[in-house]
Motif scaffolding. Sequence first.
Motif, mmCIF file in Angstrom:
data_model
loop_
_atom_site.group_PDB
_atom_site.id
_atom_site.type_symbol
_atom_site.label_atom_id
_atom_site.label_comp_id
_atom_site.label_asym_id
_atom_site.label_seq_id
_atom_site.Cartn_x
_atom_site.Cartn_y
_atom_site.Cartn_z
ATOM 1 N N VAL A 215 0.828 -1.197 0.000
ATOM 2 C CA VAL A 215 0.000 0.000 0.000
ATOM 3 C C VAL A 215 0.865 1.251 0.000
ATOM 4 N N ALA A 216 1.977 1.219 0.717
ATOM 5 C CA ALA A 216 2.916 2.351 0.692
ATOM 6 C C ALA A 216 3.420 2.595 -0.727
ATOM 7 N N ASN A 217 3.739 1.530 -1.452
ATOM 8 C CA ASN A 217 4.181 1.681 -2.841
ATOM 9 C C ASN A 217 3.102 2.316 -3.699
ATOM 10 N N LEU A 218 1.863 1.867 -3.501
ATOM 11 C CA LEU A 218 0.753 2.419 -4.278
ATOM 12 C C LEU A 218 0.550 3.899 -3.966
ATOM 13 N N ILE A 219 0.583 4.252 -2.673
ATOM 14 C CA ILE A 219 0.392 5.661 -2.319
ATOM 15 C C ILE A 219 1.548 6.499 -2.849
ATOM 16 N N GLU A 220 2.756 5.958 -2.793
ATOM 17 C CA GLU A 220 3.919 6.694 -3.309
ATOM 18 C C GLU A 220 3.715 7.075 -4.771
ATOM 19 N N SER A 221 3.093 6.183 -5.538
ATOM 20 C CA SER A 221 2.840 6.485 -6.950
ATOM 21 C C SER A 221 1.719 7.498 -7.122
ATOM 22 N N TYR A 222 1.057 7.863 -6.024
ATOM 23 C CA TYR A 222 -0.067 8.785 -6.052
ATOM 24 C C TYR A 222 0.332 10.205 -5.631
ATOM 25 N N PHE A 223 1.628 10.427 -5.440
ATOM 26 C CA PHE A 223 2.121 11.784 -5.231
ATOM 27 C C PHE A 223 2.392 12.415 -6.592
ATOM 28 N N GLU A 224 2.065 13.682 -6.731
ATOM 29 C CA GLU A 224 2.239 14.351 -8.026
ATOM 30 C C GLU A 224 3.699 14.640 -8.339
ATOM 31 N N GLY A 225 4.542 14.756 -7.331
ATOM 32 C CA GLY A 225 5.951 15.035 -7.555
ATOM 33 C C GLY A 225 6.727 14.884 -6.268
ATOM 34 N N GLU A 226 8.052 14.879 -6.384
ATOM 35 C CA GLU A 226 8.907 14.682 -5.210
ATOM 36 C C GLU A 226 8.712 15.771 -4.167
ATOM 37 N N ALA A 227 8.343 16.971 -4.606
ATOM 38 C CA ALA A 227 8.224 18.086 -3.669
ATOM 39 C C ALA A 227 6.908 18.074 -2.905
ATOM 40 N N ASN A 228 5.949 17.314 -3.375
ATOM 41 C CA ASN A 228 4.642 17.298 -2.718
ATOM 42 C C ASN A 228 4.712 16.563 -1.384
ATOM 43 N N ARG A 229 4.151 17.170 -0.351
ATOM 44 C CA ARG A 229 4.138 16.558 0.973
ATOM 45 C C ARG A 229 2.879 15.736 1.212
ATOM 46 N N GLU A 230 1.848 15.942 0.388
ATOM 47 C CA GLU A 230 0.615 15.167 0.502
ATOM 48 C C GLU A 230 0.302 14.492 -0.826
ATOM 49 N N SER A 231 -0.310 13.318 -0.751
ATOM 50 C CA SER A 231 -0.698 12.587 -1.944
ATOM 51 C C SER A 231 -1.948 13.199 -2.565
ATOM 52 N N ARG A 232 -2.278 12.723 -3.747
ATOM 53 C CA ARG A 232 -3.604 12.990 -4.273
ATOM 54 C C ARG A 232 -4.635 12.393 -3.293
ATOM 55 N N PRO A 233 -5.885 12.815 -3.390
ATOM 56 C CA PRO A 233 -6.896 12.276 -2.466
ATOM 57 C C PRO A 233 -7.019 10.757 -2.578
ATOM 58 N N LEU A 234 -7.180 10.109 -1.444
ATOM 59 C CA LEU A 234 -7.404 8.660 -1.406
ATOM 60 C C LEU A 234 -8.905 8.412 -1.529
ATOM 61 N N HIS A 235 -9.414 8.617 -2.746
ATOM 62 C CA HIS A 235 -10.859 8.593 -2.957
ATOM 63 C C HIS A 235 -11.492 7.268 -2.532
ATOM 64 N N ASP A 236 -11.109 6.191 -3.213
ATOM 65 C CA ASP A 236 -11.831 4.926 -3.046
ATOM 66 C C ASP A 236 -11.658 4.262 -1.681
ATOM 67 N N PRO A 237 -10.488 4.357 -1.030
ATOM 68 C CA PRO A 237 -10.414 3.786 0.317
ATOM 69 C C PRO A 237 -11.429 4.374 1.288
ATOM 70 N N CYS A 238 -11.940 5.580 0.984
ATOM 71 C CA CYS A 238 -12.933 6.181 1.882
ATOM 72 C C CYS A 238 -14.204 5.343 1.952
ATOM 73 N N VAL A 239 -14.498 4.577 0.898
ATOM 74 C CA VAL A 239 -15.667 3.692 0.935
ATOM 75 C C VAL A 239 -15.469 2.625 2.005
ATOM 76 N N MET A 240 -14.301 1.992 2.007
ATOM 77 C CA MET A 240 -14.020 0.973 3.021
ATOM 78 C C MET A 240 -13.944 1.594 4.412
ATOM 79 N N LEU A 241 -13.362 2.787 4.497
ATOM 80 C CA LEU A 241 -13.232 3.438 5.796
ATOM 81 C C LEU A 241 -14.607 3.787 6.367
ATOM 82 N N TYR A 242 -15.530 4.209 5.508
ATOM 83 C CA TYR A 242 -16.888 4.470 5.979
ATOM 84 C C TYR A 242 -17.534 3.183 6.470
#
Length: 312
Positions: A215-242
């Motif tokens: 999952v860390a690898n997947l999220i890492e690929s979801y950063f827009e660039g090396e300088a970004n401190r936050e990933s793109r939104p984790l849209h779909d996991p929010c369904v499971m989290l709900y």
Amino acid sequence: MTVIDTDPGIDDAIGILLAFASPNFTIAGITTVAGNIGIETTTRNASRLLAFAGREDIPVVRGAAAPLSRVGPEPLNLHGTDGIGGVALPHPVRLPDDRQAVKWLADFLMEQPAGIVDVLALGPLTNLARLVLEQPEAARRIGRIIAMGGAIHEHGNVGPRSEFNLWADPEAAAVVVASGLPLVLIPLDVTRRVRATREFVEALSASGKPMPAKVANLIESYFEGEANRESRPLHDPCVMLYALSPQLFRIEELRLSVDTGNGELAGALTISPEGTPVQVALGVDGPAALDLLARHLTTIEASASRRESSTS
């Protein structure tokens, strides 16, 4: 009991692995749909995730290759040519089920007591709309649908008021919303508040377990660039989290309809007295949601994950 309807997709993959890791989910099957990328790739990616997690007991069933009545969207570049950001996963072990998704869903729902099967919908709603239209008796046996989709007060991500999943097949979204089936909608208003930090990814990687590391690898690929401190939104996991912890979300009942036009508002949601009542998440405790994601991934031992040497 849960069925996951999905178009993996980086964030789909994160949500699916969360469901595999958590003992709270009993996953009966995964149905696929074209969306983030074409149906052959989304189906293969679902099977690859099962192979990684050692969950070949769960069937994958190929679903809709195109929307109900319009041309499908072009693949999203942000997910890469393989749909999952180039993250290594094993080859599929089990072939998809011979039945199409709607047939499989209908058969499965008719075999189960009414109301015990939840559908977690992570992509366009084509499969569920076809179920409603073609197998209404089976559709009425669904306990609830929890779907990532739409934008209420937020700006859309493919148009001024349109979110990708609903925009990709507005007619299907309109069918599902108007069906009166129990529906919880998780829109951009919530998912944009759930973003991983670099520190979050590092903590998952440091766990030493295969599931959180992947999952860390997947999220890492979801950063827009090396300088970004936050990933793109984790849209779909929010369904499971709900599904795991609805108290983390603020829910309001809204009467909604879906724009099925061909303009820039295709797939947009409108609140009006003529709309159908839908439970909509409009707020979330983002840090608590991330903590829940990490706890379920790191405190459960991943089962029979494949060694990296077997990945493609």
